[in-house]
Design a protein around this motif. Structure first.
Motif, PDB file in Angstrom:
ATOM      1  N   GLU A  79      78.463  37.630  29.935  1.00 59.34           N
ATOM      2  CA  GLU A  79      78.717  38.662  30.937  1.00 59.34           C
ATOM      3  C   GLU A  79      78.097  40.013  30.599  1.00 59.34           C
ATOM      4  O   GLU A  79      77.534  40.689  31.483  1.00 59.34           O
ATOM      5  CB  GLU A  79      80.223  38.819  31.148  1.00 59.34           C
ATOM      6  CG  GLU A  79      80.571  39.633  32.375  1.00 59.34           C
ATOM      7  CD  GLU A  79      82.066  39.599  32.674  1.00 59.34           C
ATOM      8  OE1 GLU A  79      82.496  40.436  33.483  1.00 59.34           O
ATOM      9  OE2 GLU A  79      82.780  38.754  32.102  1.00 59.34           O
ATOM     10  N   GLU A  81      75.460  40.644  29.214  1.00 61.42           N
ATOM     11  CA  GLU A  81      73.998  40.615  29.351  1.00 61.42           C
ATOM     12  C   GLU A  81      73.537  40.625  30.800  1.00 61.42           C
ATOM     13  O   GLU A  81      72.353  40.904  31.065  1.00 61.42           O
ATOM     14  CB  GLU A  81      73.426  39.369  28.657  1.00 61.42           C
ATOM     15  CG  GLU A  81      73.571  39.367  27.142  1.00 61.42           C
ATOM     16  CD  GLU A  81      73.113  38.050  26.529  1.00 61.42           C
ATOM     17  OE1 GLU A  81      71.896  37.918  26.264  1.00 61.42           O
ATOM     18  OE2 GLU A  81      73.950  37.161  26.308  1.00 61.42           O
ATOM     19  N   TYR A  82      74.419  40.299  31.729  1.00 55.55           N
ATOM     20  CA  TYR A  82      73.994  40.115  33.115  1.00 55.55           C
ATOM     21  C   TYR A  82      73.220  41.319  33.652  1.00 55.55           C
ATOM     22  O   TYR A  82      72.162  41.160  34.266  1.00 55.55           O
ATOM     23  CB  TYR A  82      75.200  39.844  34.034  1.00 55.55           C
ATOM     24  CG  TYR A  82      75.927  38.543  33.806  1.00 55.55           C
ATOM     25  CD1 TYR A  82      75.411  37.539  32.979  1.00 55.55           C
ATOM     26  CD2 TYR A  82      77.156  38.298  34.424  1.00 55.55           C
ATOM     27  CE1 TYR A  82      76.091  36.345  32.774  1.00 55.55           C
ATOM     28  CE2 TYR A  82      77.846  37.104  34.222  1.00 55.55           C
ATOM     29  CZ  TYR A  82      77.315  36.135  33.393  1.00 55.55           C
ATOM     30  OH  TYR A  82      78.004  34.957  33.199  1.00 55.55           O
ATOM     31  N   ASN A  83      73.748  42.498  33.415  1.00 53.93           N
ATOM     32  CA  ASN A  83      73.114  43.691  33.994  1.00 53.93           C
ATOM     33  C   ASN A  83      71.831  44.108  33.283  1.00 53.93           C
ATOM     34  O   ASN A  83      71.122  45.004  33.754  1.00 53.93           O
ATOM     35  CB  ASN A  83      74.102  44.863  34.006  1.00 53.93           C
ATOM     36  CG  ASN A  83      75.211  44.672  35.017  1.00 53.93           C
ATOM     37  OD1 ASN A  83      75.039  43.978  36.016  1.00 53.93           O
ATOM     38  ND2 ASN A  83      76.362  45.287  34.775  1.00 53.93           N
ATOM     39  N   LEU A 103      78.189  32.434  36.111  1.00 55.77           N
ATOM     40  CA  LEU A 103      76.830  32.596  35.585  1.00 55.77           C
ATOM     41  C   LEU A 103      75.806  32.322  36.677  1.00 55.77           C
ATOM     42  O   LEU A 103      74.830  33.076  36.840  1.00 55.77           O
ATOM     43  CB  LEU A 103      76.617  31.644  34.404  1.00 55.77           C
ATOM     44  CG  LEU A 103      75.180  31.544  33.870  1.00 55.77           C
ATOM     45  CD1 LEU A 103      74.735  32.856  33.223  1.00 55.77           C
ATOM     46  CD2 LEU A 103      75.055  30.400  32.863  1.00 55.77           C
ATOM     47  N   ALA A 106      75.699  35.186  39.062  1.00 56.06           N
ATOM     48  CA  ALA A 106      75.109  36.376  38.442  1.00 56.06           C
ATOM     49  C   ALA A 106      73.588  36.279  38.416  1.00 56.06           C
ATOM     50  O   ALA A 106      72.887  37.264  38.687  1.00 56.06           O
ATOM     51  CB  ALA A 106      75.656  36.555  37.030  1.00 56.06           C
ATOM     52  N   MET A 107      73.056  35.100  38.087  1.00 57.76           N
ATOM     53  CA  MET A 107      71.601  34.942  38.030  1.00 57.76           C
ATOM     54  C   MET A 107      70.983  35.001  39.429  1.00 57.76           C
ATOM     55  O   MET A 107      69.870  35.501  39.606  1.00 57.76           O
ATOM     56  CB  MET A 107      71.233  33.619  37.344  1.00 57.76           C
ATOM     57  CG  MET A 107      71.620  33.562  35.861  1.00 57.76           C
ATOM     58  SD  MET A 107      70.941  34.910  34.837  1.00 57.76           S
ATOM     59  CE  MET A 107      72.375  36.001  34.709  1.00 57.76           C
ATOM     60  N   ARG A 110      70.876  38.713  40.227  1.00 57.92           N
ATOM     61  CA  ARG A 110      69.877  39.475  39.461  1.00 57.92           C
ATOM     62  C   ARG A 110      68.453  39.184  39.923  1.00 57.92           C
ATOM     63  O   ARG A 110      67.535  39.933  39.601  1.00 57.92           O
ATOM     64  CB  ARG A 110      69.998  39.181  37.964  1.00 57.92           C
ATOM     65  CG  ARG A 110      71.329  39.524  37.328  1.00 57.92           C
ATOM     66  CD  ARG A 110      71.771  40.953  37.591  1.00 57.92           C
ATOM     67  NE  ARG A 110      70.880  41.950  37.000  1.00 57.92           N
ATOM     68  CZ  ARG A 110      70.960  43.248  37.212  1.00 57.92           C
ATOM     69  NH1 ARG A 110      71.891  43.712  38.019  1.00 57.92           N
ATOM     70  NH2 ARG A 110      70.120  44.076  36.619  1.00 57.92           N
TER      71      ARG A 110
END
Length: 370
Positions: A79, A81-83, A103, A106-107, A110
């Motif tokens: 989490e 690392e997501y941003n 996940l 989130a990908m 992004r």
């Protein structure tokens, strides 16, 4: 291409995505490799070994993500690392999307290009980037299972190999693929009585030919599983459906039929697990007990032997990383069908059907992006 290698920050994950030898192979081809300071220490590789190989060091994970066009990792981003992930940045790592919806979403948000080690697939169905870690995990499943069979660890107190005058322990292995084969080799070597189950008769014939006399093969179905779990001291789940959730072959109600102190090792836990009661654990807190049955469900088992695992992983991933760096991901995937199958998420779209099906998301054919 600019390649970034961040330090893994998942609990007790000591592997690193690239060895100094791997860094040298990329830099000598004209690529820039940036490695986060101390990223290799857990695997036994010092910073100076990377700089000697032509790589450059960066002080933080933020700096690596900011600099790189392609990120090489071992485990999926977590989490925090997501941003850090940028739109159109290529991430080349294990993702196991089908087992974790946050996940995946989130990908998608992004806008990254996610190329998953575990779904790179050869024409014969083999998974070349999963094989080395499956080999490690299969062998470790017996090593860890034997340890947790000890009474002080919660197990039934059975020594897998037995001794003269005392029968050996019984090991049941679900799945005759890479994990199951390696687990069977280790268990047989210790002297246990081993049963491997699979639904592929050709695979069972092969295993029956190559395995020693203390390994038996049995066709996998619910009735046979229910019969064999009553006698097993150690049960290893090694079932894999590429890119999709593993089926539950052992259900909650089956635990009551097991010997108290039986140990379950679910190697498939990072794909959702093939044992219903398993949930991911860590090396820090590896087991839990339900109905007097010990569950070992560490999702990154090879992380406990990082020196071996890191070298084995780089040996497998490096040829693909070189192609991605030399050609860019689009051309590399056009030229290499197995690599193309590794694409899971591109520019906010799910392009791997197993992942789309797992969460009811829209599936977009990967060809639209190539």
């Amino acid at each position: 291409m600019i390649i970034g290698v961040p330090k893994e920050i998942k609990n007790n994950e000591n592997r690193v995505a690239l060895t100094p030898a791997g860094a040298m192979e990329l830099t000598k081809r004209g690529h820039e490799v940036y490695v986060q300071t101390t990223a290799g220490l857990g695997s036994g590789f010092e910073d100076h070994e990377y700089t000697a190989a032509g790589a450059q060091l960066l002080p933080s994970i933020e700096a690596v993500y900011e600099k790189a066009e392609m990120i090489m990792k071992v485990k999926e981003p977590i989490e925090q690392e997501y941003n850090l992930i940028k739109k159109d940045q290529l991430l080349f790592t294990y993702f196991h999307f089908a087992s974790y919806e946050p996940l995946t979403k989130a990908m998608i948000e992004r806008g990254a290009t996610c190329l998953a080690y575990e779904t790179v697939e050869n024409p014969n169905g083999s998974l070349p980037l999963l094989v080395p870690m499956s080999e490690v995990a299969g062998r470790m499943a017996i090593q860890e299972g034997a340890k947790f069979l000890e009474k002080p660890m919660g197990g039934s107190g059975v020594l897998l190999g037995g001794v003269p005058g005392v029968e050996p322990g019984r090991v049941l292995i679900l799945g005759g693929g890479v994990v199951g084969t390696q687990a069977a080799k280790m268990a047989a070597g210790l002297g246990a009585q081993v049963t491997i189950m699979d639904i592929n008769l050709d695979r069972l014939r092969y295993l029956a030919d190559v395995m020693p006399a203390n390994v038996n093969t049995v066709y996998s179905n619910e009735m046979n599983i229910r019969r064999h779990i009553k006698q097993a001291n150690l049960i290893v789940g090694g079932v894999l459906i590429a890119g999709a959730k593993a089926p539950h072959l052992i259900t909650r109600d089956m635990l009551k039929d097991m010997i108290p102190g039986t140990v379950l090792v679910d190697v498939a836990v990072d794909q959702g697990g093939c044992i219903e009661t398993c949930k991911p654990t860590t090396h820090e807190d590896p087991i839990f007990i339900i109905d007097n049955v010990v569950h070992y469900c560490v999702a990154n088992m090879p992380g406990a032997v990082p020196y071996t695992s890191t070298i084995a992983l780089t040996n497998a991933t490096l040829p693909y990383a070189i192609q991605l760096a030399n050609k860019g991901w689009k051309q590399a995937c056009k030229d290499n069908e197995p690599l193309k199958k590794g694409l899971n998420v591109i520019d906010g779209k799910v392009v791997y059907k197993g992942v789309a099906d797992a969460f009811g998301l829209e599936f977009t054919p990967v060809e639209q992006f190539l």
